[in-house]
Write an enzyme that holds these catalytic residues in place. Structure first.
Site, PDB file in Angstrom:
ATOM      1  N   SER A  45      46.177  36.417  44.392  1.00  0.00           N
ATOM      2  CA  SER A  45      45.126  36.465  42.939  1.00  0.00           C
ATOM      3  C   SER A  45      44.982  36.368  41.882  1.00  0.00           C
ATOM      4  O   SER A  45      46.154  36.096  40.714  1.00  0.00           O
ATOM      5  CB  SER A  45      44.981  37.919  42.893  1.00  0.00           C
ATOM      6  OG  SER A  45      43.670  38.451  42.248  1.00  0.00           O
ATOM      7  N   GLU A  46      43.898  35.200  41.044  1.00  0.00           N
ATOM      8  CA  GLU A  46      44.054  34.518  39.797  1.00  0.00           C
ATOM      9  C   GLU A  46      44.187  34.864  39.076  1.00  0.00           C
ATOM     10  O   GLU A  46      44.642  34.183  37.718  1.00  0.00           O
ATOM     11  CB  GLU A  46      42.896  33.500  40.216  1.00  0.00           C
ATOM     12  CG  GLU A  46      41.677  34.144  39.449  1.00  0.00           C
ATOM     13  CD  GLU A  46      40.890  34.410  40.590  1.00  0.00           C
ATOM     14  OE1 GLU A  46      41.224  34.540  41.703  1.00  0.00           O
ATOM     15  OE2 GLU A  46      39.457  34.405  40.350  1.00  0.00           O
ATOM     16  N   ASN A  47      43.926  36.844  38.656  1.00  0.00           N
ATOM     17  CA  ASN A  47      44.290  37.046  37.272  1.00  0.00           C
ATOM     18  C   ASN A  47      45.876  37.536  36.932  1.00  0.00           C
ATOM     19  O   ASN A  47      46.415  37.459  35.837  1.00  0.00           O
ATOM     20  CB  ASN A  47      43.727  38.061  36.879  1.00  0.00           C
ATOM     21  CG  ASN A  47      43.578  39.886  38.283  1.00  0.00           C
ATOM     22  OD1 ASN A  47      44.096  38.767  39.809  1.00  0.00           O
ATOM     23  ND2 ASN A  47      44.373  40.865  37.857  1.00  0.00           N
ATOM     24  N   SER A  87      48.934  30.725  37.162  1.00  0.00           N
ATOM     25  CA  SER A  87      47.912  31.216  37.891  1.00  0.00           C
ATOM     26  C   SER A  87      47.145  29.833  38.616  1.00  0.00           C
ATOM     27  O   SER A  87      47.207  29.113  40.014  1.00  0.00           O
ATOM     28  CB  SER A  87      47.404  32.458  37.860  1.00  0.00           C
ATOM     29  OG  SER A  87      46.352  32.095  38.997  1.00  0.00           O
TER      30      SER A  87
END
Lengths: 217, 229
Positions: A45-47, A87
């Site tokens: 999840s890119e966060n 990320s």
């Protein structure tokens, strides 16, 4: 025709053991519900989370633990948190094996539009532009036509582009298509959908050749 | 040298009209709630805010938008804020939308003393307009510059009075990058401890990047999408 869940279920068949996968917001998120039990897939999840777990129970909810869709989630054994630059280092350096995204439009060259409708809607690209610029393997999950019944699979995009020549496969409510240098190549049909219906709903170049199977689960 | 200030109002001393601020957080997760509230009270205006998102209508940066204190937003995704969209479409608010990874790297570069870098994100799109394009190994990249900002406003889980910071879970996001990037970095923490109480092995942001630190109060930690199984 496939439901949203069935589109996600079909995409889940593309998952392979050991894959690191980034799932976009909307239908792509549902793919997580259909990961085959005999393979290990790690969700990014890119966060800032690798190893995303399922939604929490009421007692487990933690405001500091969300996914890129701002939904509360959980961790799994082996999960790791990191900052946003790390990320996107994972994403840009090609370490994410599969990216599943939604789209407003895709054309027969694999260009995608999904971030802006000029004068009407401004949401932004979030991480989509980084993902499509670097991912080796991008599958788009989308409805074949918009609410007005117009094709979203086009010859030329009408909306601002998110990335060029990046989409490899599209799974819609009607069918599965690969995008090659020749255009949209029809591979599989949803149950009850005819080739003619796909032709009528596809504005871009559609190639219908060879064996075309019916999607089954 | 004492970096500790008593509260957010004291922490924001020196932030004046027209400045550029970085604000940590992803959605409402890990935002500097106390500092934002103090900015609203201060009435400072014409701000340029660099933040991945713009809050929601009545929380986070949305509060600064409601009171018309923001001149320009630099973000990657602003879909959760109706007031933002209204101000933008009516022309009251300037906005620069950037790919999220580019936003993060422009913060990191600023904090690392690197003036610019090349990224493939946005090549061939509106984002590339006016930017230098170069080919490396057969692929096209656009040049993006490090951000310049006056203050960085970040939120950490734990911090010590020297300014060392530890973030919690996905509330980390842009916070450590922005902490490195501000000319002056203000950190608010949930728990402020004495030097030595944080294990040096587990500190995310070294104290050298932090200029002011205070213990925040009354964290609401609002959840945008409360999903349960």
């Amino acid at each position: 025709m496939l439901t949203k869940e069935q589109i996600a279920q079909r995409i889940a068949k593309e998952l392979k053991d050991g894959y690191y996968v980034n799932l976009g917001i909307g239908i792509p998120t549902l793919v997580a519900n259909f990961v085959p039990s005999d393979i290990d897939v790690t969700l990014q999840s890119e966060n800032g989370l690798l190893g995303m777990g399922p939604f929490p129970s009421e007692e487990e909810i933690d405001a500091d633990l969300i996914n890129a869709g701002k939904q509360t989630v959980t961790t799994l054994p082996g999960s790791v948190f990191f900052d946003s630059a790390t990320s996107f280092a994972m994403i840009r350096s090609g370490r994410v094996d599969l990216t599943v995204l939604g789209a407003m439009e895709v054309n027969d060259k694999g260009d995608i539009a999904n971030w802006k409708i000029p004068g009407k809607m401004v949401k932004g690209m979030g991480g989509a532009m980084d993902l499509v610029a670097s991912a080796q393997n991008i599958i788009v999950a989308m409805q074949h036509t918009n609410r007005a019944g117009e094709s979203k699979l086009l010859k030329e995009l009408s909306l601002p582009v998110t990335g060029l020549g990046c989409v490899k496969k599209v799974v819609t409510n009607l069918c599965v298509m690969d995008i090659t240098e020749r255009g949209f190549e029809l591979r599989e049909l949803a149950p009850g959908v005819s080739v003619e219906e796909v032709k009528a709903a596809t504005a871009g170049t559609l190639i219908v050749e060879g064996e075309i199977t019916v999607i089954s689960f | 040298m004492n970096k500790v200030v008593q509260n957010a109002a004291e922490a924001i001393a020196g932030i004046t009209d027209g400045m550029t601020l970085m604000l940590g957080g992803f959605g409402l997760c890990g935002i500097p709630e106390n500092t934002i509230n103090a900015l609203v009270k201060s009435g400072v205006k014409n701000l340029t805010c660099i933040s991945n998102n713009a809050g929601v209508d009545d929380f986070g940066i949305g509060l600064l938008l409601q009171s018309k204190q923001v001149k320009k937003m630099i973000s990657s995704y602003v879909g959760e804020n109706a007031e933002f969209e209204r101000q933008l479409l009516s022309g009251e608010l300037e906005v620069e939308l950037l790919p999220q990874g580019t936003l993060a790297e422009r913060c990191r570069a600023a904090g690392a003393g690197i003036p610019a870098f090349f990224t493939p994100a946005g090549y061939g799109t509106e984002v590339a307009e006016g930017k230098e394009v170069r080919e490396f190994n057969g692929k096209q990249y656009i040049m993006e510059k490090a951000f310049e900002s006056d203050y960085a406003l970040v939120k950490a889980w734990k911090g010590d009075t020297d300014g060392n910071l530890i973030f919690k879970a996905t509330a980390r996001n842009f916070n450590p990058l922005m902490a490195m990037a501000g000319k002056i970095t203000i950190a608010e923490v949930e728990e402020l401890v004495q030097p030595g109480e944080l294990d040096p092995n587990f500190i995310h942001t070294p104290s050298i990047f932090v200029n002011r630190i205070f213990q925040g109060t009354d964290y609401e930690k609002r959840i945008e999408q409360r999903t349960i199984r």
